[in-house]
Design a protein around this motif. Structure first.
Motif, short mmCIF file in Angstrom:
data_model
loop_
_atom_site.label_atom_id
_atom_site.label_comp_id
_atom_site.label_asym_id
_atom_site.label_seq_id
_atom_site.Cartn_x
_atom_site.Cartn_y
_atom_site.Cartn_z
N TYR A 47 0.83 -1.20 0.00
CA TYR A 47 0.00 0.00 0.00
C TYR A 47 0.87 1.25 0.00
O TYR A 47 0.63 2.18 -0.77
N GLN A 50 -4.83 9.07 -1.84
CA GLN A 50 -5.42 7.80 -1.40
C GLN A 50 -6.53 7.38 -2.36
O GLN A 50 -6.61 6.21 -2.75
N ASP A 51 -7.37 8.34 -2.75
CA ASP A 51 -8.45 8.04 -3.71
C ASP A 51 -7.87 7.57 -5.04
O ASP A 51 -8.32 6.58 -5.62
N SER A 97 -4.92 6.33 -5.69
CA SER A 97 -4.21 5.05 -5.58
C SER A 97 -5.15 3.89 -5.84
O SER A 97 -4.80 2.92 -6.52
N ILE A 98 -6.35 3.98 -5.31
CA ILE A 98 -7.35 2.92 -5.51
C ILE A 98 -7.75 2.87 -6.98
O ILE A 98 -7.82 1.79 -7.58
N VAL A 137 -7.23 -3.00 -6.03
CA VAL A 137 -7.19 -3.49 -4.66
C VAL A 137 -5.83 -3.27 -4.02
O VAL A 137 -5.72 -3.10 -2.80
N ILE A 185 -5.55 -0.14 -1.82
CA ILE A 185 -6.36 -0.04 -0.61
C ILE A 185 -5.52 -0.41 0.60
O ILE A 185 -4.83 -1.43 0.60
#
Length: 182
Positions: free
Chosen positions: A35, A168-169, A171-172, A177, A180
């Motif tokens: 992550y 973060q948004d 990256s998804i 997956v 996350i």
């Protein structure tokens, strides 16, 4: 002092329990590391977005120029063809990989823009991304968080928070997956 003795079966249970605990900790560490890497990669992709789009344009003309020169080199110096061919192939591979990634980033950014524009609380988030990473700049000067804060009349800490949330948004959206944090 009395020594406590444990049975072979109890020792095996303790060993298995500790082994399972260790494996779970390692899996958690690997997931967290993956992550963190995806989040870092998202930042790097956006930070270098402008340069990557320029790279695609520049490699098109460079590859064409080298190909034209190769025709003359074929007649003059056969041994140099191998190095030049490898150079052309390397440029082509880099251009193709970069083009695929930029196309994916553009799709993700367009989707994210729609999401942000539909939610009042997220409109500023995308505007900050545009200022810092997406829009062309004057004289190739990269805007700072302070520049974005000044332009939008908000604090630098707000810019930092919005960028962190957007990363973060994104990256998804970019990595599925793997983007996350579990």
């Amino acid at each position: 002092m009395e020594e406590k003795s444990i049975s072979y079966g109890d020792a095996v249970k303790i060993g298995v329990r500790e082994g399972i605990k260790y494996i779970k900790e390692q899996e958690y560490y690997k997931t967290k590391k993956r992550y963190d890497r995806r989040l870092r990669n998202t930042r790097l992709l956006l930070k270098n977005y402008r340069g990557l789009t320029v790279h695609i344009r520049m490699t098109s003309s460079s590859a064409d120029k080298v190909k034209q020169e190769n025709a003359i080199d074929v007649l003059d110096d056969i041994e140099s063809i191998d190095d030049e061919e490898q150079y052309i192939q390397a440029i082509s591979r880099t251009k193709i990989r970069t083009s695929i990634m930029i196309e994916h980033i553009n799709k993700v950014l367009n989707y994210y823009k729609l999401i942000c524009k539909s939610e009042e609380s997220n409109k500023r988030k995308y505007k900050i991304l545009e200022i810092l990473f997406i829009n062309k700049t004057d004289n190739d000067i990269v805007p700072t968080y302070e520049d974005a804060a000044e332009k939008l009349e908000i604090s630098v800490s707000t810019v930092n928070r919005e960028v962190r949330d957007a990363m973060q948004d994104l990256s998804i959206l970019l990595f599925g997956v793997d983007g996350i944090k579990l």
